[in-house]
Motif scaffolding. Structure first.
Motif, PDB file in Angstrom:
ATOM      1  N   ASP A 230     -45.371 -63.361  63.685  1.00  0.00           N
ATOM      2  CA  ASP A 230     -44.572 -64.010  64.715  1.00  0.00           C
ATOM      3  C   ASP A 230     -45.460 -64.927  65.533  1.00  0.00           C
ATOM      4  OD1 ASP A 230     -42.344 -64.681  66.104  1.00  0.00           O
ATOM      5  OD2 ASP A 230     -41.825 -62.638  66.688  1.00  0.00           O
ATOM      6  N   VAL A 231     -44.825 -65.801  66.277  1.00  0.00           N
ATOM      7  CA  VAL A 231     -45.544 -66.738  67.137  1.00  0.00           C
ATOM      8  C   VAL A 231     -45.859 -66.053  68.450  1.00  0.00           C
ATOM      9  CG1 VAL A 231     -45.454 -68.981  68.255  1.00  0.00           C
ATOM     10  CG2 VAL A 231     -44.375 -68.654  66.036  1.00  0.00           C
ATOM     11  N   ARG A 232     -47.108 -66.080  68.840  1.00  0.00           N
ATOM     12  CA  ARG A 232     -47.508 -65.436  70.077  1.00  0.00           C
ATOM     13  C   ARG A 232     -47.296 -66.358  71.265  1.00  0.00           C
ATOM     14  NH1 ARG A 232     -53.320 -62.724  68.332  1.00  0.00           N
ATOM     15  NH2 ARG A 232     -52.510 -61.341  66.699  1.00  0.00           N
ATOM     16  N   ALA A 263     -38.571 -72.841  62.439  1.00  0.00           N
ATOM     17  CA  ALA A 263     -37.440 -72.245  61.728  1.00  0.00           C
ATOM     18  C   ALA A 263     -36.759 -71.167  62.570  1.00  0.00           C
ATOM     19  CB  ALA A 263     -37.912 -71.665  60.394  1.00  0.00           C
ATOM     20  N   SER A 264     -37.543 -70.310  63.231  1.00  0.00           N
ATOM     21  CA  SER A 264     -36.957 -69.233  64.032  1.00  0.00           C
ATOM     22  C   SER A 264     -36.232 -69.783  65.251  1.00  0.00           C
ATOM     23  CB  SER A 264     -38.055 -68.259  64.467  1.00  0.00           C
ATOM     24  OG  SER A 264     -38.732 -67.713  63.358  1.00  0.00           O
ATOM     25  N   LEU A 265     -36.805 -70.786  65.904  1.00  0.00           N
ATOM     26  CA  LEU A 265     -36.173 -71.342  67.097  1.00  0.00           C
ATOM     27  C   LEU A 265     -34.882 -72.067  66.753  1.00  0.00           C
ATOM     28  CD1 LEU A 265     -36.353 -71.758  70.133  1.00  0.00           C
ATOM     29  CD2 LEU A 265     -37.757 -73.782  69.726  1.00  0.00           C
ATOM     30  N   SER A 266     -34.874 -72.833  65.672  1.00  0.00           N
ATOM     31  CA  SER A 266     -33.637 -73.512  65.269  1.00  0.00           C
ATOM     32  C   SER A 266     -32.567 -72.512  64.832  1.00  0.00           C
ATOM     33  CB  SER A 266     -33.935 -74.498  64.139  1.00  0.00           C
ATOM     34  OG  SER A 266     -34.711 -75.584  64.596  1.00  0.00           O
ATOM     35  N   LEU A 267     -32.964 -71.423  64.171  1.00  0.00           N
ATOM     36  CA  LEU A 267     -32.001 -70.391  63.808  1.00  0.00           C
ATOM     37  C   LEU A 267     -31.392 -69.758  65.046  1.00  0.00           C
ATOM     38  CD1 LEU A 267     -30.580 -68.458  61.859  1.00  0.00           C
ATOM     39  CD2 LEU A 267     -32.660 -67.059  61.873  1.00  0.00           C
ATOM     40  N   SER A 298     -33.968 -63.639  51.923  1.00  0.00           N
ATOM     41  CA  SER A 298     -34.618 -64.898  51.555  1.00  0.00           C
ATOM     42  C   SER A 298     -35.809 -65.240  52.451  1.00  0.00           C
ATOM     43  CB  SER A 298     -33.617 -66.055  51.594  1.00  0.00           C
ATOM     44  OG  SER A 298     -33.063 -66.206  52.883  1.00  0.00           O
ATOM     45  N   LEU A 299     -35.770 -64.880  53.719  1.00  0.00           N
ATOM     46  CA  LEU A 299     -36.918 -65.157  54.584  1.00  0.00           C
ATOM     47  C   LEU A 299     -38.069 -64.208  54.251  1.00  0.00           C
ATOM     48  CD1 LEU A 299     -35.215 -65.715  58.064  1.00  0.00           C
ATOM     49  CD2 LEU A 299     -35.931 -67.426  56.398  1.00  0.00           C
ATOM     50  N   PRO A 300     -39.312 -64.634  54.454  1.00  0.00           N
ATOM     51  CA  PRO A 300     -40.452 -63.734  54.180  1.00  0.00           C
ATOM     52  C   PRO A 300     -40.294 -62.414  54.925  1.00  0.00           C
ATOM     53  CG  PRO A 300     -41.248 -65.952  54.556  1.00  0.00           C
ATOM     54  CD  PRO A 300     -39.771 -65.981  54.848  1.00  0.00           C
ATOM     55  N   PRO A 301     -40.490 -61.274  54.259  1.00  0.00           N
ATOM     56  CA  PRO A 301     -40.229 -59.976  54.897  1.00  0.00           C
ATOM     57  C   PRO A 301     -41.068 -59.727  56.139  1.00  0.00           C
ATOM     58  CG  PRO A 301     -40.483 -59.735  52.514  1.00  0.00           C
ATOM     59  CD  PRO A 301     -40.893 -61.130  52.850  1.00  0.00           C
ATOM     60  N   GLU A 302     -42.220 -60.374  56.262  1.00  0.00           N
ATOM     61  CA  GLU A 302     -43.108 -60.106  57.390  1.00  0.00           C
ATOM     62  C   GLU A 302     -42.726 -60.879  58.646  1.00  0.00           C
ATOM     63  OE1 GLU A 302     -44.227 -61.154  54.437  1.00  0.00           O
ATOM     64  OE2 GLU A 302     -44.987 -59.287  53.569  1.00  0.00           O
ATOM     65  N   TRP A 303     -41.790 -61.797  58.566  1.00  0.00           N
ATOM     66  CA  TRP A 303     -41.441 -62.593  59.737  1.00  0.00           C
ATOM     67  C   TRP A 303     -40.772 -61.730  60.799  1.00  0.00           C
ATOM     68  CZ3 TRP A 303     -39.505 -68.253  58.739  1.00  0.00           C
ATOM     69  CH2 TRP A 303     -40.535 -68.961  58.099  1.00  0.00           C
ATOM     70  N   GLY A 304     -41.141 -61.948  62.042  1.00  0.00           N
ATOM     71  CA  GLY A 304     -40.589 -61.155  63.133  1.00  0.00           C
ATOM     72  C   GLY A 304     -39.128 -61.413  63.413  1.00  0.00           C
ATOM     73  N   ILE A 305     -38.583 -62.547  62.961  1.00  0.00           N
ATOM     74  CA  ILE A 305     -37.172 -62.868  63.207  1.00  0.00           C
ATOM     75  C   ILE A 305     -36.244 -61.903  62.489  1.00  0.00           C
ATOM     76  CG2 ILE A 305     -36.906 -64.433  61.254  1.00  0.00           C
ATOM     77  CD1 ILE A 305     -35.573 -64.984  64.832  1.00  0.00           C
ATOM     78  N   HIS A 306     -36.764 -61.123  61.530  1.00  0.00           N
ATOM     79  CA  HIS A 306     -35.936 -60.146  60.813  1.00  0.00           C
ATOM     80  C   HIS A 306     -35.393 -59.072  61.753  1.00  0.00           C
ATOM     81  CE1 HIS A 306     -35.948 -61.151  56.570  1.00  0.00           C
ATOM     82  NE2 HIS A 306     -37.206 -61.536  56.692  1.00  0.00           N
ATOM     83  N   ARG A 307     -36.083 -58.804  62.834  1.00  0.00           N
ATOM     84  CA  ARG A 307     -35.593 -57.767  63.748  1.00  0.00           C
ATOM     85  C   ARG A 307     -34.277 -58.192  64.392  1.00  0.00           C
ATOM     86  NH1 ARG A 307     -41.207 -55.644  66.687  1.00  0.00           N
ATOM     87  NH2 ARG A 307     -42.251 -55.060  64.746  1.00  0.00           N
ATOM     88  N   LYS A 331     -30.532 -62.533  72.791  1.00  0.00           N
ATOM     89  CA  LYS A 331     -31.449 -62.613  73.929  1.00  0.00           C
ATOM     90  C   LYS A 331     -32.435 -61.452  73.959  1.00  0.00           C
ATOM     91  CE  LYS A 331     -28.428 -65.331  76.934  1.00  0.00           C
ATOM     92  NZ  LYS A 331     -27.673 -65.366  78.216  1.00  0.00           N
ATOM     93  N   THR A 332     -32.028 -60.297  73.449  1.00  0.00           N
ATOM     94  CA  THR A 332     -32.957 -59.165  73.422  1.00  0.00           C
ATOM     95  C   THR A 332     -34.107 -59.387  72.447  1.00  0.00           C
ATOM     96  OG1 THR A 332     -31.515 -58.081  71.808  1.00  0.00           O
ATOM     97  CG2 THR A 332     -31.215 -57.505  74.133  1.00  0.00           C
ATOM     98  N   HIS A 333     -33.967 -60.362  71.543  1.00  0.00           N
ATOM     99  CA  HIS A 333     -35.030 -60.687  70.590  1.00  0.00           C
ATOM    100  C   HIS A 333     -35.458 -62.143  70.785  1.00  0.00           C
ATOM    101  CE1 HIS A 333     -32.930 -57.248  68.795  1.00  0.00           C
ATOM    102  NE2 HIS A 333     -34.092 -56.938  68.251  1.00  0.00           N
ATOM    103  N   SER A 334     -35.676 -62.532  72.025  1.00  0.00           N
ATOM    104  CA  SER A 334     -36.050 -63.910  72.317  1.00  0.00           C
ATOM    105  C   SER A 334     -37.466 -64.185  71.814  1.00  0.00           C
ATOM    106  CB  SER A 334     -35.981 -64.167  73.824  1.00  0.00           C
ATOM    107  OG  SER A 334     -36.839 -63.275  74.519  1.00  0.00           O
ATOM    108  N   LEU A 335     -37.736 -65.450  71.515  1.00  0.00           N
ATOM    109  CA  LEU A 335     -39.023 -65.865  70.985  1.00  0.00           C
ATOM    110  C   LEU A 335     -40.041 -66.036  72.110  1.00  0.00           C
ATOM    111  CD1 LEU A 335     -37.785 -68.500  68.386  1.00  0.00           C
ATOM    112  CD2 LEU A 335     -38.379 -66.111  67.985  1.00  0.00           C
ATOM    113  N   ALA A 336     -41.304 -66.010  71.724  1.00  0.00           N
ATOM    114  CA  ALA A 336     -42.371 -66.144  72.710  1.00  0.00           C
ATOM    115  C   ALA A 336     -42.489 -67.570  73.240  1.00  0.00           C
ATOM    116  CB  ALA A 336     -43.709 -65.714  72.098  1.00  0.00           C
TER     117      ALA A 336
END
Length: 599
Positions: A230-232, A263-267, A298-307, A331-336
């Protein structure tokens, strides 16, 4: 006794035969007369029962008519049967045991956007068709010749030749039939897959020793991974030194980090704004459910957006009850970070989208590449990372899912209408001929056709935008700007300079090399290198704190050095003044003349 029993049975049979031969209407009249004579007050209680019986019979007739209409044969009956069999094998995702509680709509077994699709759709059928991108072959051939001329003579020392390796040996081009190394690394049973798993577990055990935790390989499930990419959030130290040339490269976001962020922010933005278009009807709910399932495999399994994705899937009924519930989970899974990366901001090329559009195209490319890498989710199921009941996707089903999401939840109306209109035209970009609908018989070239199809669609959109901008400038300024082929070629990606191997000698596209280029750009997760996995963070991992402490220490050292350097001129002046005072005497500083001092 036996004879008496035989006589009794014969008498019973005779009575039953007489009852069957009786007219039922006479019996009804007799029973009604007897009921009226015995108890006339029961008439009111019997009429509602008769009415209920009639209603029940009418409802049964209506249901039979509906079943007849649903079972009515259609024009493409064989394809419908194939679609139903495919869905029956894997009808619902891994949370289907709670289907009644969650209220999730069932999948439609018939693909809704491919009524005339050929049964043998795939790479073998599509390669005989004309390619829309080949109309730029003459211009691309000229660009390739220009590229080769620039690397002749002294130019070979100034410009890197992409057709040769470091030793000067010509690079062997990949074909679309070949399996890439990244695809083998995600396919269970291959040596590349075993090597990657071993390297991955070594990295996990190294983190266990650092954090004093225990993690066994049996816990390696996508929903329960103890790590994420994930992006810190940028710290104060990074913000302070990111503009200093010496430390700028050290804190710069890597290509993979920029890809994950965009990709995560646009999603997130697409989901949050798309819900405003409604989730009330069955069509939109099914489209959202398919989209979330496609992202999950389809997204890489290690990406934090999966949560966030898994949270929406597992609480689908609660999330789709209202827009507020849906946005609450997001909102509970907002990006950094709340802004796109530099790769999607402030571009000089006007033909390249910025911000949300740039990140959305990145997301779609990652999804299509991920479908090819994971074989629609089959690799995840076979490796044990996901449950056997997980919904898997064929290339055609993945494309349909993307189309339905854009049609139902994309707020840009012109973008939505243009994409859907182009998609529904079966001949555009050879969609119906090249995308296979059979997940079991799909070959390696069939899986590659999905990302190649989206790549062609993206380039067609870029070329169309060049023409629209020219028309818009004519409306505003009144000056007609002719769009040349050269202008259209500039909007095509990749170009000759970024991927010379993507072009054959005649200017046509080498689809095998184009897929490898897309793989390198949008699927950088194939290698496990501890030197470059700063995005791979573990729970309670404090390694990032030491890195920030080191950066802060270096910043303080640089600040002290800068302050000393700035004060060096004044210090040197003071030293020279002191030496003069010592050599000439203290009277100089008091303004006493040389004659007075000698006296």
């Amino acid at each position: 006794e036996e004879e008496e029993e035989k006589v009794a049975t014969k008498a019973d049979e005779i009575e039953e035969a007489e009852e069957e031969t009786k007219d039922p209407e006479d019996e009804e009249t007799k029973t009604s007369v007897e009921d009226e004579t015995q108890n006339p007050d029961e008439e009111e209680t019997q009429n509602p029962e008769d009415e209920n019986q009639k209603q029940y019979e009418e409802e049964e007739e209506e249901e039979e008519e509906e079943e007849e209409t649903l079972n009515h044969p259609v024009e493409d009956e064989e394809d419908n049967v194939e679609g139903q069999s495919d869905e029956e094998e894997n009808p619902l995702p891994d949370f289907v045991p709670n289907q009644g509680r969650l209220g999730i709509p069932p999948y439609n077994p018939i693909p809704p956007h491919n009524p005339n699709r050929p049964p043998d759709a795939g790479h073998n059928r599509a390669r005989t068709k004309n390619k829309s991108m080949d109309r730029f072959s003459p211009a691309m051939m000229d660009e390739r010749q220009r590229y080769m001329k620039q690397r002749q003579g002294m130019g070979k020392f100034l410009r890197k030749d992409g057709t040769k390796d470091r030793r000067g040996v010509p690079v062997e081009r990949s074909t679309i039939e070949q399996t890439t190394k990244a695809m083998r690394q995600y396919t269970p049973g291959t040596s590349e897959y075993s090597h990657r798993q071993k390297a991955f577990m070594d990295r996990v055990q190294s983190a266990n020793r650092k954090n004093r935790k225990e993690f066994t390989p049996t816990q390696l499930k996508k929903e329960a991974l103890p790590f994420k990419k994930d992006v810190r959030k940028p710290s104060l130290a990074k913000k302070a030194v990111e503009h200093i040339p010496v430390f700028k490269r050290m804190v710069k976001m890597s290509d993979e980090e920029q890809l994950i962020l965009d990709a995560s922010l646009s999603l997130t933005v697409a989901l949050e704004t798309g819900v405003s278009m409604g989730l009330d009807d069955l069509k939109s709910r099914t489209a959202m459910r398919r989209w979330l399932d496609l992202l999950s495999v389809s997204l890489p399994p290690e990406w934090g957006i999966h949560r966030m994705i898994d949270r929406l899937r597992n609480r689908f009924m609660y999330a789709t009850k209202s827009k507020e519930n849906f946005r609450e989970i997001i909102k509970t899974h907002s990006l950094a970070r709340n802004g796109w990366s530099p790769s999607c901001q402030g571009r000089a090329n006007k033909n390249v989208p910025t911000g949300f559009s740039c990140g959305m195209w990145k997301l779609l490319h990652v999804v299509t590449i991920g479908v090819a890498e994971q074989r629609g989710g089959k690799n995840l199921v076979e490796s044990g990372m996901m449950a056997p009941s997980t919904k898997t996707f064929s290339p055609m089903e993945a494309a349909d899912t993307i189309r339905d999401f854009i049609d139902n939840f994309f707020t840009c109306r012109p973008c939505r209408e243009n994409f859907v209109q182009n998609y529904d035209e079966c001949e555009n970009n050879r969609r119906c001929d090249r995308l296979s609908d059979n997940i079991e018989s799909a070959t390696v070239p069939d899986w590659k056709e999905l990302p190649l199809w989206l790549w062609e669609v993206h380039n067609e959109v870029s070329v169309r935008l060049v023409k629209e901008r020219a028309a818009l400038s004519f409306e505003r300024k009144g000056v007609r700007k002719m769009v040349r082929v050269k202008d259209e070629v500039k909007a095509i990606w990749p170009n000759v300079d970024s991927c010379i191997l993507c072009f054959n000698d005649d200017g046509t596209w080498n689809e095998g090399e184009v897929f490898r280029f897309l793989e390198r750009s949008y699927w950088p997760d194939s290698e496990i290198d501890p030197k470059h996995d700063r995005l791979l963070t573990f729970e309670d991992d404090n390694s990032s704190r030491f890195g920030l402490l080191w950066i802060l220490t270096m910043f303080i050292v640089w600040l002290v050095y800068w302050a000393i350097g700035k004060q060096s001129s004044s210090i040197q002046t003071s030293v020279l003044a002191a030496r003069r005072l010592v050599s000439q005497g203290a009277g100089v500083s008091l303004g006493v003349s040389k004659k007075a001092r000698t006296a």
